[in-house]
Each structure stands twice: as C-alpha cells, then as structure tokens.
Design an enzyme around this catalytic site. Structure first.
Site, mmCIF file in Angstrom:
data_model
loop_
_atom_site.group_PDB
_atom_site.id
_atom_site.type_symbol
_atom_site.label_atom_id
_atom_site.label_comp_id
_atom_site.label_asym_id
_atom_site.label_seq_id
_atom_site.Cartn_x
_atom_site.Cartn_y
_atom_site.Cartn_z
ATOM 1 C CE1 TYR A 126 -9.028 -3.409 4.851
ATOM 2 C CE2 TYR A 126 -8.127 -4.181 2.781
ATOM 3 C CZ TYR A 126 -8.031 -4.061 4.153
ATOM 4 O OH TYR A 126 -6.957 -4.583 4.826
ATOM 5 N NE ARG A 127 -4.255 -1.480 4.476
ATOM 6 C CZ ARG A 127 -3.675 -2.426 5.198
ATOM 7 N NH1 ARG A 127 -4.265 -3.602 5.330
ATOM 8 N NH2 ARG A 127 -2.525 -2.219 5.796
ATOM 9 C CE1 TYR A 187 -3.739 -2.436 0.291
ATOM 10 C CE2 TYR A 187 -2.511 -3.368 2.131
ATOM 11 C CZ TYR A 187 -3.538 -3.456 1.205
ATOM 12 O OH TYR A 187 -4.356 -4.560 1.197
ATOM 13 C CG HIS A 231 2.272 -7.898 -2.997
ATOM 14 N ND1 HIS A 231 1.045 -8.046 -2.388
ATOM 15 C CD2 HIS A 231 3.174 -7.771 -2.002
ATOM 16 C CE1 HIS A 231 1.209 -8.027 -1.058
ATOM 17 N NE2 HIS A 231 2.477 -7.876 -0.803
ATOM 18 C CG ASP A 243 1.329 -14.592 7.170
ATOM 19 O OD1 ASP A 243 2.423 -14.811 7.662
ATOM 20 O OD2 ASP A 243 0.699 -15.380 6.432
#
Lengths: 523, 523
Positions: free
Chosen positions: A463-464, A89, A381, A147
């Site tokens: 959501y993010r 993010y 990612h 995680d």
C-alpha cells in the site's frame, strides 16, 4: 553534493540565485550541513543513493508558482514534501538524487469549523499544531493522528496514512484539495472548483470527474491546502484491549472482528503481535542473547513474563455511554468464543483525563517516536505493508510465511495489522535494524525485497513503500502488462511534461528518465 | 436521423457494417423506431437536440476494444450508457447529436462475496438483478438501491447516485474499477492493477495515484466492471418517520439531524417537503384548480387534510435490536425540542416482511417509477440538485429562494434533501411538467436554468444535471478562471485524443468540438 542531471555547478547556482529572489535568501539551502536535515533518518545504508541537491521553502501559493516556473526553466527536479516526516518510507529524501526538496513546511494556515466538523490545513500543519489550534479555540472536535504526531496532517493523508480513531483512514477524510500543477496552474477540486463555494470541505464529489485521487501518493501536482473531516467529540469512549495467547488464535480473532467491523460496531482496530509490544517496552537483549531470530521457546517465555498475548488487539468504542455499553456487550460476545482471550476495558467520559497509552485512540498527539531500540544501536525501520483480506486463515498463512522470511534474514517478526478500511488490513511489518551496522542494513534491504516478492506471490500488493523499494513494488502491479502504470505515465507526461515534480515517486518517472529511473541507473 | 459530424451516409453505413462484424447483426441499430428507445423520456421539449445516430451493444471487453478501434478509425463519437436509466438527467440520450450509443446492457455478470460483503458487477446489472442474485444464493447481504430499481448498479454509482440505506452514497461504495480507455487499453484500478490481487474489491486505495475518480460522471473511459461494497444484513431495523408542520421547522430539524448524522447515529436520511409527498400520492387537481403556483392557503389545507408535515424526514436505524432502541432514544431526544414534531416508528426484525413503503430503506428494489402525475398529461421531470451545507438556516433560506423561483415560473416547489454525506444535502428539486405541453416544457427549461443560476449566486453548485444543462453548470465552476475545467480538458485530450468518448458529458468537450460544444452550436 549531487547536482541535478543536466545542470552544472554554474547552472545550479544560477537556479538557486533565481529561487532566492522568490522565497528569500534563507529559504534556499544547499550547504551539506543544512541539507542533512532532509536525509532519510531510517535509511538502510542507502543515504548516498537518495541525495538532494538543495531545498527551497516557499511560503505561499504564489511563491510555489514562481518556483515551478524557475524549475521548469532550468529543468530542476523538485521533490515535494510537507514536513518530510515520511519515516520508514524515506523521510524527506528524494527518489532521484540531485532533486531539490520543495519544502512546504512554512505553509501553516489552519481553519476549523466546529458545526460541520472539518478543518482546512496547509502542508506545514502538524497534528500537534492542529490539536492545539482546536484546544485553544475550545472546539468540541477530535482529530485523528498518527503516532507520533509531529508529521503533516495533509502530507500523511496524501500518503494514505492511518490512525486509530473512527477517522483513521486519513485519505478518506480528505474533502477538497488545492493543487498547483507543474505549469503553475492552480486548481481546487470538487465543489472548490466554483469560486466561493462553501461546500468545498463538505462534499467529496465534483461536477464531473473527481481529480482528488490523482494527487494521492503522487507526483502529478503540489497540494497546497486540503479540507479534512474531523470527528465531533464523543460523550464517552472505551478502549478495548484483547489479548490472544497463541499464534493460531489470529484466525478466530480476525473472523470475530470482521462482522463487527463490517456492521460498524468497531471502526479502526489494530492488532499487534508479541514483538510489536515487546519492542515498544523492552529490548531484545532482555530476552535472548544469541544472533538470529529468537527461538519459539524464548518468544513463549517473553509472552508469559510480559503478560501479553501472541496477538494484542486494540480499538475504541465511541459515543453515548449507553451505546458504548451496548456495543461492548456485542464485542465481548463475539470474542468470547476464543479460548484464553483476555479483555481489558478502560472507559473515559467526556472531560476525563486520558492515560498516555490511550491518547492516540482519542486523537491526542504525542511527539514520541516509535521505540526502535530492540536491537540496540541506531535504531531504524523500513516498511512495505501489503493490503491483506480480513479473513482469519489468510492472515495466519501470510503471518507464517512472513515469520519465516524475517527469521531467515536473522530478524524477529514485527507484525501489525491495522483496519481503517472494513474489509482488509494494512499489514505493517517493521524491519528494525541498526542503521550504523552495514551488515544489518544489507539484511534489512534483502528482507524488505523478499517480503515484497512474497506478497506478490500470494497475490497481494504494497500500500506504500520505502523510496528504495518504489520501483520494485510498482513493477508488481502487472495486470494487463502493467496497463495502470502506462496510464500513470501518460498522465505524468500530460500534467508534468517537463518531469520536474518528484521524479520516481511510487515508481512513476517522467519521460526523459523513464528507463533509467526504473532500472535504478539514476541512483 | 442525425449523422455524426464529419461522416456522410456512406461513411456511417460503412462504420455500422464494421461494427456489426464485431457485435453481431442485431447489436447495431440505426432505424428510427428502434432508436427511440434511446430518447430522453423526460426531455423538456429538446429531444431533437440530443439525437443519437445509432446504437452498438458489445457483449464483452474484447468487443468494446474492437468497437473503440472502429470508432477511432471513423471518428465516430460514442455515448456510453450502462442501461440508460439516467432519467431526469437525459436518460440514454447523448449530449452530442449524431453520437452513437455505446450500450453496455448486454454485460450482466455478477459475483458476490458474503464473507467480505461485496459484489462485482458489469454495467448491465440492475438493482433488481443484483437483489435477485443475492436472494437466490441466500447471501446475508443487503444492497442499496435507487427508487426505482431498474437502473444499473454500476451506472448509478458512476453518476454519484444516492440511495436510502447506510450505503446510500453509491460512489463511496465503489471499490475497484475495470476501464477500457479510448485507445483500447484496459486497466484495473487500485489493487486490481496487480494480476490476481484478491484485495481489488476490498481496498479503495492504490499504490500511487487513485485513478477511480477520473471515471465518475466522466467521458475519460468506458467502465466495464466495478467492485461495490454491500451491507451485511442487520438483525433489525427501524424506520423513523418525522413530520414537522411548518416551513420554518426545517431550521430546527436540520440542526437536530446534523449531530446525529456526524456521530453516525443516523446514516442516510431524506427530507421531503409537502409536495414531494403530495405528488407521490395525489394530483394537483385534487387540491387546486387554478393555473400558477398553489397559494399558501391551499398548501396548508393540503398538509392538514393529508396529515403530513410541511417537512417529512425519514431514515433507518440499523443493527442489533438493543442498539437500535438506544439510538432511537437519542433520535427522539434530539428532535423532541421541535414543536409539534410527530414521530412514527416501524421496527422490523430479520426475516420479517417489510411493508412496500419501507422497502427502499432495506435495499429492496421495486420497478415502480416516481409518480409524475401532479400536473397530469405525460409527466416528466428534470433535476439539477445543488449541494447544500447541512445548516438549518441556510437550508431555509435556499428553500425560500427556490420556492419563489418555482412559483415565478408557475410551478409548485418540489423539494427533497438527501444526506448520504454527513455534512451536506443533495437538494433535489424536481421540476415536474407535461412533456407533451410545449409551454410547460419551456417554463421547465427556464426554471431549471434559473435554479442553477440562483444556486451559483449563493455559492452553491450542482452535483449532477440534465444533458441540456451540463454546459451551463460546468461553466459555473469558475474558480481561478475555470482552472478545473482546463485540467479536465487536458486530461480529456490526453486520455481520448480523438474525442470519441461521450463528447460534452458534464461540459467536457474534446478539442475539435470544444468551442462549438460549449456554445451549444453542436445541437
């Protein structure tokens, strides 16, 4: 180095000198080599669009207040991070280049209460640290961790991160925040608004409005402490692992899960498609050697050879052994109607050693990063998970649309469905790429945007999101001509009139940068 | 009739004429006889301090927007109510005399979804109406209702009201709000901020800050619609009723309950002291004929003759029959260590008729009001329940302090402990009095204030309060020199700069009334 807009080198140097007087010589950094620690480690080729000018690391609320005063004086934007582990993010990197990182990692205080099952943590407390604290004191409590477990307990909860135990909805476990506002005012929310009130970490309400939500995924204040509810150590737990062979089995799997989720038999559950399993344990080269998305036959071969499902569901059942056994029966009955379903059950009594692959389901943090070696190279990612209704046919439809999009951009479809909330999934779709490969980075960015647009076309929202996607996602929340954003902006102007706190976070820009920020001109 | 401050009769009449053009002739009332419907039915002699000037009843969001425009133009304060059933906390009556009631009772739309177990309701929907809607459609869903069930589902949740089933924390079941702000802007929170997003009632988060909490116990906006999560009908449920004979048994009872509450075996539970049971079924005159608090011997005689406990705990266990049986064993084991504990278990399978006294535990609303005949006369009660940690010895200590205060003011101690949140109780302490008896009203007011002050002395705060006590309670939230209130006021000025929405609610006054309101000069 990018300077903050409106500051020349002399002004910036002067601000840094003032900051050093507050936090100490070594807790302000600006040199390139030190700053790279704050880069987004998974940036899809956009590192230079999100460059901080420096970083300041206060060690206390008083230091934070003083830092905010200086930032206000110099109009120095501060990008708050707990530990900056917001990987996928944006990591620690700011939306607005030239922002100074407000690094709260030095604040590491922990309190925990076994009887009432909670902890109070500062931003610098990692899952690993909280786990160790509890183990050292022999408290019969479990944490819920992500995680990997090297991130901030508080930071992850504020970002609405999720885990794997019944306490997997991290924001929902928050109980009581301490927040420093841009003007230096320090508040405690809920019952903490009363001096010495012992129910601050016990009761999530307030007398009057609840302010807590304002500080989730937010740039309205700097959260310096949070109560977080913990789970009493259960007498036993069983890990249930189900595999479903065919793509279309997701319909039955989701529809069987939903009633169990709604009645509390199952709490947090995670469903991984074939690639989420394959990418964790193998590389793509082991299965397929051509460019473009893996063809269906190769996927089927992979599934057969790995002995996994197209879909792989996993959750824990927790409690007294007889209760777990009883719930297990209900689970088996519910899923037994699905053809070729395969069950694996692993049961642990209190005190038994939990196998590494089951540890996150018991809130035991590890520091291993998600394997990102699928395509080789420097694996990275990005994510923008939409929130998806827990209805089988809807999940399948969205899955197929997203598969098409992944494939059209030359990627294999990595899909995770996590339900920490009983009526929906957060649908992670990791776009794994080699961050040193400019062409892959470009395709990753394009796929990210395409997935976001496709979700919107189906009436679904993120959501993010990655810092580079926040404007796009925010813009999609368009009910009543973006009324919610207008209110967010009104609140931003009210609580941070100088616009010094995390400009651009979740698409919320301060007044003076609003147009430029939204249009991407600030990059 | 009290006119709004700053308006003369002609101005007020003009405002009413304009309002009538919006909502219709009959939906604006000002005449005394019609207005008394908005009086606080349980006012402790303070009716004239909290007098509305009129009431306006819009039937839609568009009408609300138009009403707000007129109110802004005339500086007409509006006190929002859903149905005004906020009994014991002021009913429909406004904090600021001269406010016009914004009565939302005409807005009664309901949607419900069985598969995903939620409803979407407007403010005028009662528990009874929602229950009937679900029954008529034969949806396999339970609601959670208050006792009585004539109040607003939405209004009660916004006030953080509580019920009796696992969904007893009403605010926690809210998922998605529609709110009209003072400036006429209409927003939807969370995923509803995206046009047509189907996860609005499914996911409690948002992209960016959560605004929902701002509208709980609040005067920052007018909530016009809310998603509310419902419980799937369980296969069976058992009502567990436990009695504990002695006052000091509360220590063991609470400490036995806590682990069961924390691990989810027990959800919402309610503990009633002897008087809560006695006052429901008998009158004081049957037990004691002298003034002042009932002496210990009379209480013991009452307990023995009624066959009740000093403490009476009650909760439901819900789910598949074997699961309920398994949980029941754990419950029995946990409480069996307490001397003279008495268990009564009533089990119901799906479809079986539930006895009237157990219906609220199954979310079946009744319209019977709480019996308030203990002292005879025109029974009324007021409340200011503190939030109390779920720790036995603390509960006992607080109970004894409160008993002394009730008794010192000539009242018997009515005590309820409700845990809809697993780490604390909301400690209701109904002050029952005859509202036609000025001396009793005076003592009730004095006791109310004394209980609030005593809670504060022990570091505890009210979760809710009567309109006449809101300033006092709000003032007690004094951390960092009342920093949270300063933020509430900042938000009030930001979201409602003209101060037209529910001035004084929960102690939050608009700028122009701030000093006068807090000091009580506005009465």
């Amino acid at each position: 180095m990018r300077l903050p807009a409106g500051l020349n080198q002399a002004g910036f140097d002067s601000a840094c000198a003032d900051l050093r007087k507050i936090v100490g010589e070594n807790s302000v950094v600006t040199a390139e080599d030190r700053l790279s620690a704050y880069d987004d480690p998974y940036s899809p080729g956009l590192t230079n669009d999100f460059l901080p000018s420096g970083a300041v690391s206060p060690a206390s609320v008083d230091e934070i207040k003083a830092v905010l005063k200086i930032a206000t004086q110099y109009r120095l934007p501060l990008w708050s991070i707990s530990l900056g582990r917001n990987y996928a993010y944006g990591g620690a990197a700011p939306c607005l280049s030239g922002s100074m990182i407000l690094d709260l990692s030095r604040m590491q205080a922990i309190e925990a209460n076994e009887e009432l099952a909670y902890a109070v943590v500062e931003p610098g407390v990692t899952y690993v640290a909280l786990y160790k604290f509890i183990q050292d004191k022999k408290l019969k409590l479990w944490i819920d961790c992500t995680d990997p477990g090297w991130g901030s307990v508080l930071g992850n909860a504020l970002e609405r991160g999720v885990g794997y135990t019944p306490f997997g909805d991290h924001a929902a476990q928050l109980c009581g925040l301490e927040v420093v506002l841009a003007n230096g005012e320090m508040i405690r929310t809920g019952m903490g608004a009363m001096e010495g009130n012992r129910t601050w970490p016990l009761y999530q309400g307030a007398f009057g409005p609840s302010l807590d939500g304002l500080f989730l995924q937010s740039n309205f204040g700097v959260v310096t402490k949070a109560g977080i509810w913990l789970m009493p150590e259960p007498d036993s737990f069983s890990v249930v692992e189900l595999t479903f062979p065919r793509e279309e089995d997701i319909v039955g799997a989701v529809d069987a899960l939903r009633p169990l989720r709604l009645d509390g038999t199952v709490s947090t559950a995670t469903i991984a498609n074939w690639m989420r399993i394959a990418a964790t344990n193998t590389t793509r080269a082991e299965w397929h050697d051509r460019q473009g998305a893996m063809p269906k036959e190769a996927i089927e071969k992979l599934i057969a050879e790995m002995g996994i499902g197209h879909w792989n569901m996993r959750f824990g059942l927790y409690g007294r052994p007889k209760l777990v056994a009883e719930n297990l029966k209900a689970v088996q009955k519910a899923f037994s109607t699905i053809e070729h379903v395969d069950f694996a059950i692993s049961t642990y009594r209190k005190g038994e050693t939990i196998r590494p692959e089951h540890r996150t389901l018991a809130g035991i943090p590890s520091v291993e990063l998600m394997p990102l070696n699928w395509l080789g190279g420097a694996g990275a990612h990005i994510e923008c998970p939409p929130v998806v209704p827990m209805v089988g046919k809807e999940v399948l439809e969205i899955y197929r649309r997203r598969t098409d999009l992944f494939n059209a951009h030359g990627f294999d479809h990595y899909c995770g469905l996590t339900t920490t909330s009983p009526r929906c999934f957060i649908n992670t779709g990791s776009i794994i790429f080699d961050r040193n490969d400019a062409e892959q980075c470009k395709r990753a960015r394009e796929l990210g945007a395409a997935l976001i647009e496709d979700a919107k076309a189906k009436g679904l929202g993120g959501y993010r999101g990655h810092i580079s996607e926040m404007n796009l996602i925010a813009k999609q929340f368009d009910f009543n001509d973006h009324a919610a954003m207008r209110v967010n902006e009104q609140l931003k102007d009210c609580l941070d009139p100088e616009g010094i706190l995390s400009p651009g976070k979740q698409g919320i820009w301060p007044k003076q940068l609003r147009e430029a920020g939204k249009s991407g001109e600030t990059k």
